[in-house]
Design a protein around this motif. Sequence first.
Motif, mmCIF file in Angstrom:
data_model
loop_
_atom_site.group_PDB
_atom_site.id
_atom_site.type_symbol
_atom_site.label_atom_id
_atom_site.label_comp_id
_atom_site.label_asym_id
_atom_site.label_seq_id
_atom_site.Cartn_x
_atom_site.Cartn_y
_atom_site.Cartn_z
ATOM 1 N N VAL A 1 5.126 2.435 -9.747
ATOM 2 C CA VAL A 1 6.047 3.241 -10.566
ATOM 3 C C VAL A 1 5.725 4.721 -10.359
ATOM 4 C CG1 VAL A 1 6.835 3.752 -12.917
ATOM 5 C CG2 VAL A 1 6.305 1.397 -12.263
ATOM 6 N N MET A 2 4.435 5.044 -10.415
ATOM 7 C CA MET A 2 4.015 6.433 -10.231
ATOM 8 C C MET A 2 4.408 6.935 -8.839
ATOM 9 S SD MET A 2 1.450 8.494 -8.755
ATOM 10 C CE MET A 2 -0.136 7.708 -8.583
ATOM 11 N N PHE A 3 4.106 6.140 -7.794
ATOM 12 C CA PHE A 3 4.402 6.566 -6.419
ATOM 13 C C PHE A 3 5.916 6.758 -6.231
ATOM 14 C CE2 PHE A 3 0.107 5.091 -5.185
ATOM 15 C CZ PHE A 3 -0.257 6.209 -4.468
ATOM 16 N N ASN A 4 6.686 5.839 -6.776
ATOM 17 C CA ASN A 4 8.139 5.956 -6.578
ATOM 18 C C ASN A 4 8.752 7.083 -7.393
ATOM 19 O OD1 ASN A 4 9.143 3.987 -4.570
ATOM 20 N ND2 ASN A 4 7.861 2.647 -5.816
ATOM 21 N N LEU A 5 8.149 7.377 -8.545
ATOM 22 C CA LEU A 5 8.625 8.541 -9.300
ATOM 23 C C LEU A 5 8.299 9.825 -8.528
ATOM 24 C CD1 LEU A 5 7.900 7.766 -13.044
ATOM 25 C CD2 LEU A 5 10.062 8.477 -12.061
ATOM 26 N N LEU A 6 7.131 9.829 -7.867
ATOM 27 C CA LEU A 6 6.769 10.998 -7.048
ATOM 28 C C LEU A 6 7.759 11.170 -5.894
ATOM 29 C CD1 LEU A 6 2.879 11.140 -6.643
ATOM 30 C CD2 LEU A 6 4.360 12.772 -7.793
ATOM 31 N N ASN B 1 0.865 -1.181 0.000
ATOM 32 C CA ASN B 1 0.000 0.000 0.000
ATOM 33 C C ASN B 1 0.908 1.240 0.000
ATOM 34 O OD1 ASN B 1 -1.726 2.131 0.565
ATOM 35 N ND2 ASN B 1 -3.064 0.863 1.835
ATOM 36 N N TRP B 2 1.130 1.809 -1.165
ATOM 37 C CA TRP B 2 2.094 2.910 -1.318
ATOM 38 C C TRP B 2 1.624 4.194 -0.666
ATOM 39 C CZ3 TRP B 2 6.925 1.992 -2.318
ATOM 40 C CH2 TRP B 2 7.254 0.765 -2.902
ATOM 41 N N GLY B 3 0.312 4.326 -0.570
ATOM 42 C CA GLY B 3 -0.240 5.509 0.112
ATOM 43 C C GLY B 3 0.243 5.552 1.552
ATOM 44 N N ILE B 4 0.184 4.391 2.234
ATOM 45 C CA ILE B 4 0.636 4.320 3.637
ATOM 46 C C ILE B 4 2.150 4.555 3.723
ATOM 47 C CG2 ILE B 4 0.904 2.760 5.634
ATOM 48 C CD1 ILE B 4 -1.826 1.549 4.873
ATOM 49 N N VAL C 1 6.768 10.822 5.076
ATOM 50 C CA VAL C 1 6.776 12.278 5.312
ATOM 51 C C VAL C 1 7.062 12.621 6.783
ATOM 52 C CG1 VAL C 1 5.419 14.407 5.158
ATOM 53 C CG2 VAL C 1 5.386 12.778 3.266
ATOM 54 N N PRO C 2 6.286 12.089 7.756
ATOM 55 C CA PRO C 2 6.626 12.422 9.157
ATOM 56 C C PRO C 2 8.005 11.934 9.585
ATOM 57 C CG PRO C 2 4.786 10.883 9.094
ATOM 58 C CD PRO C 2 5.066 11.287 7.695
ATOM 59 N N VAL C 3 8.445 10.774 9.058
ATOM 60 C CA VAL C 3 9.796 10.273 9.398
ATOM 61 C C VAL C 3 10.840 11.291 8.938
ATOM 62 C CG1 VAL C 3 11.543 8.528 8.796
ATOM 63 C CG2 VAL C 3 9.247 7.811 9.471
ATOM 64 N N HIS C 4 10.635 11.813 7.737
ATOM 65 C CA HIS C 4 11.562 12.806 7.195
ATOM 66 C C HIS C 4 11.573 14.069 8.067
ATOM 67 C CE1 HIS C 4 14.109 14.907 4.618
ATOM 68 N NE2 HIS C 4 13.299 15.253 3.644
ATOM 69 N N VAL C 5 10.389 14.497 8.488
ATOM 70 C CA VAL C 5 10.284 15.702 9.336
ATOM 71 C C VAL C 5 11.019 15.467 10.663
ATOM 72 C CG1 VAL C 5 8.678 17.180 10.627
ATOM 73 C CG2 VAL C 5 8.135 16.513 8.278
ATOM 74 N N VAL C 6 10.794 14.294 11.274
ATOM 75 C CA VAL C 6 11.428 13.986 12.572
ATOM 76 C C VAL C 6 12.953 13.943 12.427
ATOM 77 C CG1 VAL C 6 11.690 12.188 14.338
ATOM 78 C CG2 VAL C 6 9.404 12.816 13.549
ATOM 79 N N VAL C 7 13.442 13.291 11.350
ATOM 80 C CA VAL C 7 14.902 13.219 11.125
ATOM 81 C C VAL C 7 15.474 14.628 10.954
ATOM 82 C CG1 VAL C 7 16.707 12.435 9.508
ATOM 83 C CG2 VAL C 7 14.883 10.882 10.183
ATOM 84 N N ASN C 8 14.753 15.456 10.203
ATOM 85 C CA ASN C 8 15.170 16.854 9.997
ATOM 86 C C ASN C 8 15.278 17.608 11.321
ATOM 87 O OD1 ASN C 8 15.917 17.947 7.605
ATOM 88 N ND2 ASN C 8 13.850 18.353 6.887
ATOM 89 N N VAL C 9 14.262 17.445 12.163
ATOM 90 C CA VAL C 9 14.234 18.152 13.455
ATOM 91 C C VAL C 9 15.387 17.684 14.337
ATOM 92 C CG1 VAL C 9 12.908 18.462 15.599
ATOM 93 C CG2 VAL C 9 11.757 18.668 13.397
ATOM 94 N N ILE C 10 15.585 16.355 14.399
ATOM 95 C CA ILE C 10 16.666 15.808 15.249
ATOM 96 C C ILE C 10 18.028 16.322 14.775
ATOM 97 C CG2 ILE C 10 17.881 13.674 15.910
ATOM 98 C CD1 ILE C 10 15.099 12.280 15.842
ATOM 99 N N LEU C 11 18.244 16.252 13.456
ATOM 100 C CA LEU C 11 19.546 16.704 12.921
ATOM 101 C C LEU C 11 19.740 18.203 13.150
ATOM 102 C CD1 LEU C 11 19.998 14.738 9.566
ATOM 103 C CD2 LEU C 11 21.212 14.427 11.696
ATOM 104 N N GLU C 12 18.659 18.970 13.027
ATOM 105 C CA GLU C 12 18.779 20.417 13.215
ATOM 106 C C GLU C 12 19.102 20.758 14.673
ATOM 107 O OE1 GLU C 12 15.977 22.619 11.004
ATOM 108 O OE2 GLU C 12 17.047 24.485 11.359
ATOM 109 N N VAL C 13 18.462 20.043 15.606
ATOM 110 C CA VAL C 13 18.745 20.272 17.032
ATOM 111 C C VAL C 13 20.206 19.935 17.323
ATOM 112 C CG1 VAL C 13 18.242 19.436 19.370
ATOM 113 C CG2 VAL C 13 16.362 19.984 17.827
ATOM 114 N N LEU C 14 20.662 18.782 16.790
ATOM 115 C CA LEU C 14 22.063 18.385 16.984
ATOM 116 C C LEU C 14 23.009 19.417 16.388
ATOM 117 C CD1 LEU C 14 21.969 14.542 16.264
ATOM 118 C CD2 LEU C 14 22.435 15.648 18.446
#
Lengths: 75, 144
Positions: B116-121, B39-42, B48-61
């Motif tokens: 294919v569409m989801f991964n290209l996105l 299920n590519w939607g999931i 997206v939230p994983v990316h946001v959390v990683v960004n926040v952690i790296l920025e704090v560090l």
Amino acid sequence: MAKSRINNNIRALRFHHGEMTQQELADKVGVTRQTIIAMEKEKYSPSLELAFRIARVFNVSLEEVFSYEPNEQEK
Amino acid sequence: MSYQEKRNILYLISSLLVFTFYWLYVLQLNREGDLESTNWGIVILVLVPVHVVVNVILEVLFVIINTVTEGEQEPSVVDEFDQSIQLRATRNAYLVFIIGFLIAMGTVALEMPMYVMFNLLVFSFFLTEVVWSTSHLYFYRRGL
């Protein structure tokens, strides 16, 4: 990227104003030090408002801070 | 190197990190033959939230390490130079995303599998972030 045709004397003016630091000037005109560095290296031409603010800090006219270098067609 | 340049290198590292793990996950699915049934939607809603959390952690560090080692504080203002750079970087990133989006829609039009569409996105999201960060770096280095 082409160098700006707007030249400036910011570095000299800072020197003649008690060796003002880039950070001090940045704080006085409300920009970051990075912006002052970019202007001094003539990699960025400031807005008219910022140019006036800089001239005001040094208590000189705009022309004493900035000068325009016309190209061959404009001369 | 200025604070803004360091921060954009950090964003670049963050994107590379998250998307490397994502592509490893996709390769794993491919090996197991689960690409069609996933299920590519999931997957994207988790990415997206994983990316946001990683960004926040790296920025704090980054803020902590930069303050301790360099004694440099985050600039308190976003001035006209920053805004002009942001505008140009966003324009470049938008262009890349639109091209990626159109190619992804093209795969749907050609009746290719949905993954294919989801991964290209996802790939165009990744390229968009890379272009956004590198545009910032380029303009901070070379000027406007």
